[in-house]
Design a protein around this motif. Structure first.
Motif, mmCIF file in Angstrom:
data_model
loop_
_atom_site.group_PDB
_atom_site.id
_atom_site.type_symbol
_atom_site.label_atom_id
_atom_site.label_comp_id
_atom_site.label_asym_id
_atom_site.label_seq_id
_atom_site.Cartn_x
_atom_site.Cartn_y
_atom_site.Cartn_z
ATOM 1 N N ALA B 70 0.837 -1.212 0.000
ATOM 2 C CA ALA B 70 0.000 0.000 0.000
ATOM 3 C C ALA B 70 0.869 1.259 0.000
ATOM 4 N N PHE B 71 2.068 1.173 0.582
ATOM 5 C CA PHE B 71 2.990 2.319 0.580
ATOM 6 C C PHE B 71 3.290 2.807 -0.834
ATOM 7 N N TYR B 72 3.238 1.889 -1.785
ATOM 8 C CA TYR B 72 3.743 2.201 -3.126
ATOM 9 C C TYR B 72 2.664 2.448 -4.157
ATOM 10 N N LEU B 73 1.397 2.398 -3.736
ATOM 11 C CA LEU B 73 0.342 2.335 -4.746
ATOM 12 C C LEU B 73 -0.547 3.565 -4.787
ATOM 13 N N GLY B 74 -0.390 4.463 -3.828
ATOM 14 C CA GLY B 74 -1.193 5.681 -3.835
ATOM 15 C C GLY B 74 -2.670 5.406 -4.069
ATOM 16 N N GLY B 75 -3.197 4.359 -3.442
ATOM 17 C CA GLY B 75 -4.636 4.084 -3.528
ATOM 18 C C GLY B 75 -5.071 3.417 -4.821
ATOM 19 N N ARG B 76 -4.118 3.065 -5.678
ATOM 20 C CA ARG B 76 -4.486 2.408 -6.941
ATOM 21 C C ARG B 76 -4.635 0.903 -6.762
ATOM 22 N N ALA B 77 -5.445 0.300 -7.621
ATOM 23 C CA ALA B 77 -5.532 -1.160 -7.677
ATOM 24 C C ALA B 77 -4.255 -1.698 -8.307
ATOM 25 N N LEU B 78 -3.860 -2.884 -7.877
ATOM 26 C CA LEU B 78 -2.674 -3.532 -8.437
ATOM 27 C C LEU B 78 -3.071 -4.911 -8.961
ATOM 28 N N PRO B 79 -3.508 -4.975 -10.209
ATOM 29 C CA PRO B 79 -3.864 -6.289 -10.758
ATOM 30 C C PRO B 79 -2.595 -7.075 -11.066
ATOM 31 N N LEU B 80 -2.531 -8.312 -10.588
ATOM 32 C CA LEU B 80 -1.312 -9.107 -10.737
ATOM 33 C C LEU B 80 -1.647 -10.541 -11.067
ATOM 34 N N ARG B 81 -0.851 -11.148 -11.932
ATOM 35 C CA ARG B 81 -0.967 -12.579 -12.175
ATOM 36 C C ARG B 81 -0.100 -13.338 -11.168
ATOM 37 N N GLY B 82 -0.351 -14.664 -11.109
ATOM 38 C CA GLY B 82 0.291 -15.488 -10.089
ATOM 39 C C GLY B 82 1.803 -15.382 -10.057
ATOM 40 N N GLN B 83 2.426 -15.446 -11.224
ATOM 41 C CA GLN B 83 3.887 -15.399 -11.267
ATOM 42 C C GLN B 83 4.403 -14.085 -10.696
ATOM 43 N N GLU B 84 3.629 -13.021 -10.898
ATOM 44 C CA GLU B 84 4.038 -11.708 -10.387
ATOM 45 C C GLU B 84 3.901 -11.643 -8.871
ATOM 46 N N LEU B 85 2.875 -12.322 -8.342
ATOM 47 C CA LEU B 85 2.748 -12.410 -6.886
ATOM 48 C C LEU B 85 3.988 -13.070 -6.299
ATOM 49 N N THR B 86 4.421 -14.159 -6.940
ATOM 50 C CA THR B 86 5.624 -14.852 -6.487
ATOM 51 C C THR B 86 6.842 -13.936 -6.555
ATOM 52 N N ASN B 87 6.996 -13.246 -7.685
ATOM 53 C CA ASN B 87 8.139 -12.327 -7.822
ATOM 54 C C ASN B 87 8.159 -11.303 -6.695
ATOM 55 N N ILE B 88 7.006 -10.698 -6.428
ATOM 56 C CA ILE B 88 6.962 -9.662 -5.392
ATOM 57 C C ILE B 88 7.301 -10.257 -4.039
ATOM 58 N N LEU B 89 6.761 -11.430 -3.755
ATOM 59 C CA LEU B 89 7.056 -12.050 -2.456
ATOM 60 C C LEU B 89 8.568 -12.234 -2.306
ATOM 61 N N LEU B 90 9.197 -12.784 -3.336
ATOM 62 C CA LEU B 90 10.629 -13.058 -3.225
ATOM 63 C C LEU B 90 11.429 -11.758 -3.151
ATOM 64 N N GLU B 91 11.040 -10.765 -3.951
ATOM 65 C CA GLU B 91 11.753 -9.485 -3.909
ATOM 66 C C GLU B 91 11.614 -8.823 -2.542
ATOM 67 N N THR B 92 10.383 -8.758 -2.039
ATOM 68 C CA THR B 92 10.200 -8.055 -0.767
ATOM 69 C C THR B 92 10.824 -8.840 0.390
ATOM 70 N N LEU B 93 10.778 -10.170 0.326
ATOM 71 C CA LEU B 93 11.451 -10.939 1.381
ATOM 72 C C LEU B 93 12.954 -10.688 1.339
ATOM 73 N N ALA B 94 13.497 -10.561 0.118
ATOM 74 C CA ALA B 94 14.942 -10.376 -0.003
ATOM 75 C C ALA B 94 15.377 -8.977 0.417
ATOM 76 N N TYR B 95 14.573 -7.972 0.102
ATOM 77 C CA TYR B 95 15.018 -6.593 0.308
ATOM 78 C C TYR B 95 14.616 -6.010 1.658
ATOM 79 N N THR B 96 13.584 -6.547 2.308
ATOM 80 C CA THR B 96 13.114 -5.910 3.534
ATOM 81 C C THR B 96 14.042 -6.259 4.700
ATOM 82 N N ILE B 97 14.473 -5.232 5.382
ATOM 83 C CA ILE B 97 15.412 -5.431 6.492
ATOM 84 C C ILE B 97 14.605 -5.424 7.782
ATOM 85 N N TRP B 98 14.219 -6.616 8.219
ATOM 86 C CA TRP B 98 13.372 -6.701 9.414
ATOM 87 C C TRP B 98 14.201 -6.560 10.680
ATOM 88 N N GLY B 99 15.481 -6.888 10.608
ATOM 89 C CA GLY B 99 16.296 -6.911 11.829
ATOM 90 C C GLY B 99 15.903 -8.088 12.702
#
Ligand SMILES: Nc1ncnc2c1ncn2[C@@H]1O[C@H](COP(=O)(O)OP(=O)(O)O)[C@@H](O)[C@H]1O
Ligand SMILES: Nc1ncnc2c1ncn2[C@@H]1O[C@H](COP(=O)(O)OP(=O)(O)O)[C@@H](O)[C@H]1O
Ligand SMILES: [Mg+2]
Ligand SMILES: [Mg+2]
Ligand SMILES: [Mg+2]
Ligand SMILES: [Mg+2]
Ligand code: NI
Ligand code: NI
Ligand SMILES: [Zn+2]
Ligand SMILES: [Zn+2]
Lengths: 132, 223, 223, 132
Positions: B70-99
Motif C-alpha cells: 500500500a505504501f507504493y500504490l497511492g490508492g491504486r488497484a494492483l492487478p497481478l498474475r500469479g507469477q508476479e505475486l511470487t516475484n513480489i514475495l521473493l523481492e520483498t522478502l529479499a530486500y526488507t530489512i526486518w532486523g
C-alpha cells in the motif's frame, strides 16, 4: 545496490576470466546492467577505476544498459519502459518493485493492465577482450 | 490464513501484532495480500513511506515494523498474475530489512493459490494460524485447507473462530475431529468498525481482548 | 465481483440465479472460485455429477444450469497457481454446454488477479456487478476495483452494499462520487445461515427479498 | 471428443499435405494424441478406416500416444502420469480437467502439491510418407 561491492565482484569475475583464458593483459570489458537494477553508474564507474589493478590496470570498462520492455498479454503490443511517461517518483517505485507497474502503466495500444515486464534486471559481464 | 476471504485474517493479524508490540516484543507485520492489502486501513498507515537504504527499512507503527505494498500504490488497484505475486514475495522478502524479531506476522490473501504455495515452498519456518467464521460457507474452505496442510505436514498452530453471534460448538467439534487445536472464539463486535485506524480505541475493544486471550494461549503453547 | 472476500458475492450470485430460474428465465450459474468454491454449499449440490457427452452438460438445480469444480473434488482442496486458473477457465468455458441462456451468472473469486484479468481478456461480453460491505476494510479494495474497471472501460452494472447493520449512507455517497450506480443495500440477516442448502427456505428470507428487489432494478435497467 | 469429426479433420489435413508434397499415394501416417486427450482410439481408428479414400486409400495410419509428465516445482522431481496409482474415476476427472490433479496427486519425492503437468494434450500429425 552496493556499488563498491558490485565493482569488487566485477573485477574479481574479470580476473577469473583472464586467468582461465590465459590473458597477459585485459584491454576491454563490457558490463551490462539492467535498467531497472538500482545501480548508480557513476559510483560504479568510479569504484571500478579505483579497484582495477594488475592485468586489468589498463582495461577499458564499458557499461551498457539492458532495456526493460513491456509486452501486452491482451493485444501483443510491445513498448519500452524507457519511453513511458511516468513521474520520477513512480519510476523509482517501479525500479524497486517492477510489478508495481501494473498499478501505473497501461498498454498504449489497448489500455490493458495485463502485460509482461521483461528484461532490465540483473548485472552481468558480456565480454572480456585482451592479449594472450 | 484461511483460504476464505472476509473471515477477519487481516484484522486479527494486525491486532495480534499490535498486542505483541505493546508487550515489548520485537514484532513485524507483513501484508502479503498484494492485490488487496487492508492492514494499512487498520493501522491508518497508508501514507507512510519505508526508507530505502541497502534494502527496504519498514517503518515503525506503534512499535511494530510494518511492510505493505500500500505504501507504493497511492490508492491504486494492483492487478497481478500469479507469477508476479511470487516475484513480489521473493523481492520483498529479499530486500526488507526486518532486523532481529521475536515474531513476523504475515497476513495472507484468501484462496489456495500462488502465495500459499510459495510460503510452503520458500518460508520453511512458517507456522500457520487459521481463521474461520461459524458459517458453513467459510468452514467449507477452511476444512479443505486444514486437510491440505495436515497432508503436507505443515505446522498448524490452531484454528480461531471469528465473528461468533451465538454459543454454538459445532466449529470446535469439527476442528477437533480434524485433529487440530481450537484456539477459541471471537464474538462479533459492533464497535470494531469505528475503531479501525484508531489504535488506542482498537486495543480497548472486546475484540482485542478476545484476540489477546488467544494470543496468550499461543505464546504459552510455544514456550 | 468485489476484489474483497467474504462480502457475499457467492451468496448473492446464487440467490440471483435461483430467483431468475424461479421466474422461468433460462439461467446458468458458474462458480469460478476454483480453489475455494462455495456456491454448492448454498445449493446443497456438491454431490451432483455433470454429464459428459461431447462436452460437459451442467446439471440442473432448481431449474438453473449449474457448474462448479466442486463436482470433481470430493471435498478436497485444490491448490492452483495462476496459469492453472487460466487453463481451467478456458477449458471449462470451451467444454461446458450451456445451451441458450438469458443470463450466465459467474461467481468470481476475491483478489484482483488471474481470473479477473482473464474475464476482461476473454469474456468480452461480461458485465460486472460489484459487492461491498459497509466496512472501510471492504470498501478500500472495492474503491480500487471500481476505479480500475472504469479506467479499463469495463461495463459495471452497479454496486450492492451487503450485510448492512444500520442506515448509514456513506457507501452510497462514495459509490456515487465514483460515478457508479448504487443498486441498493441488503441487511445482515441472522436467519440466513440456517437456510444455506435449503432452497425453499433461502428464497423466503429477508435476504432473498432484498436481493430480488435489486435484481428487478438491474433487469429493469437493462430492458 | 468427437472421434468422427476428428477423423475427418485428420484425413483432410493429410490430403492437404499429400497435395502440397505432390504425393501420388500416401503410404503411412503417424498421428499423435496426448494421453490426457479424451479420444476413443478404437472409434478413431475405425472412423479413419471408413473415411480414407483416393490417395489415402492404401495408407497405414499409426496412432501414437504422447505421455503426460509431472514436474515438481518444489524439488524438481519428474514422474509420469501413467505410472500414478489413481482410481479409474479420478483418472477420468484428470483426463477431463488436468489441473484437478492438484487435488489428488502429490510429488512422490517430497509430497508437494505444487507441480507442473506438461505434455499429454492435443492431437497432431507427426509424419506423412508416400510416393511422389
Ligand atoms: N470480530 C469481528 N467483529 C466485527 N467485525 C469483524 C470482526 N472480525 C472482522 N470483522 C470485519 O470483517 C471484515 C473482514 O475482515 P478482514 O480482516 O478484512 O478479513 P480477511 O482479511 O479475512 O479478508 C472487516 O470489515 C472487518 O472489520
Ligand atoms: N446479508 C447477509 N446476512 C448474513 N450473512 C451473510 C449475508 N451475506 C453473506 N453472508 C454470509 O457471509 C459469508 C460470506 O459470504 P460469501 O457469499 O461466501 O462471500 P464471498 O463469496 O464474497 O466470499 C457467508 O458465511 C455468508 O453466509
Ligand atoms: Mg485480509
Ligand atoms: Mg500489501
Ligand atoms: Mg465466494
Ligand atoms: Mg468451482
Ligand atoms: Ni546502492
Ligand atoms: Ni468424444
Ligand atoms: Zn495491449
Ligand atoms: Zn517434489
Amino acid at each position: 545496490m552496493h556499488e563498491w561491492a558490485l565493482a569488487e565482484a566485477i573485477i574479481s569475475a574479470v580476473s577469473d576470466v583472464a586467468e582461465r583464458e590465459k590473458l597477459r593483459e585485459v584491454n576491454s570489458v563490457v558490463v551490462v546492467i539492467g535498467e531497472l537494477q538500482q545501480v548508480d553508474r557513476n559510483i560504479l564507474r568510479f569504484a571500478i577505476e579505483q579497484l582495477k589493478q594488475g592485468k586489468l590496470a589498463g582495461a577499458k570498462f564499458i557499461i551498457r544498459t539492458e532495456r526493460a520492455v513491456f509486452t501486452c498479454r491482451a493485444c501483443g503490443y510491445k513498448w519500452p519502459f524507457r519511453g513511458t511517461n511516468l513521474p520520477e517518483e513512480v519510476r523509482e517505485i517501479i525500479h524497486f518493485i517492477p510489478e508495481t507497474s501494473h498499478a501505473y502503466v497501461r498498454c498504449p495500444a489497448c489500455g490493458s493492465p495485463d502485460f509482461d515486464l521483461s528484461g532490465g534486471r540483473g548485472v552481468w559481464i558480456a565480454s572480456v577482450r585482451g592479449e594472450g | 490464513m484461511s483460504g476464505k476471504g472476509g473471515v477477519g485474517k487481516s484484522l486479527i493479524a494486525t491486532t495480534m501484532a499490535l498486542l505483541l508490540a505493546r508487550d515489548k516484543f520485537r514484532v513485524g507485520l507483513f501484508d502479503v495480500d498484494f492485490t488487496s492489502p487492508t492492514t494499512h486501513v487498520v493501522l491508518n498507515a497508508g501514507g507512510l513511506k519505508p526508507i530505502e537504504e541497502k534494502g527496504i527499512v519498514p517503518p515503525e507503527v506503534y512499535g511494530l515494523k510494518y511492510m505493505s505494498l500500500a505504501f507504493y500504490l497511492g490508492g491504486r488497484a494492483l492487478p497481478l498474475r500469479g507469477q508476479e505475486l511470487t516475484n513480489i514475495l521473493l523481492e520483498t522478502l529479499a530486500y526488507t530489512i526486518w532486523g532481529k524479531l521475536d515474531a513476523l506476522i504475515v497476513d495472507m490473501p484468501p484462496g489456495i493459490s500462488d502465495l500459499m504455495l510459495d510460503m510452503l515452498k520458500y518460508v520453511r519456518r512458517a507456522e500457520y494460524l487459521i481463521v474461520t467464521t461459524p458459517s458453513k460457507m467459510a468452514f467449507e474452505t477452511v476444512r479443505k485447507l486444514i486437510m491440505l496442510l495436515k497432508d503436507l505436514g505443515a505446522p498448524v498452530l490452531g484454528v480461531i473462530e471469528n465473528m461468533r453471534f451465538s454459543d454454538t460448538e459445532h466449529i470446535k467439534r469439527e476442528v477437533e475431529t480434524l485433529g487440530e487445536r481450537y484456539l477459541g472464539g471471537i464474538g462479533y463486535d459492533m464497535r470494531l468498525e469505528e475503531s479501525l485506524g484508531r489504535l488506542d480505541n482498537l486495543l480497548n475493544t472486546r475484540f482485542a481482548a478476545e484476540v489477546g486471550a488467544i494470543l496468550r494461549k499461543i505464546v504459552y503453547l510455544k514456550t
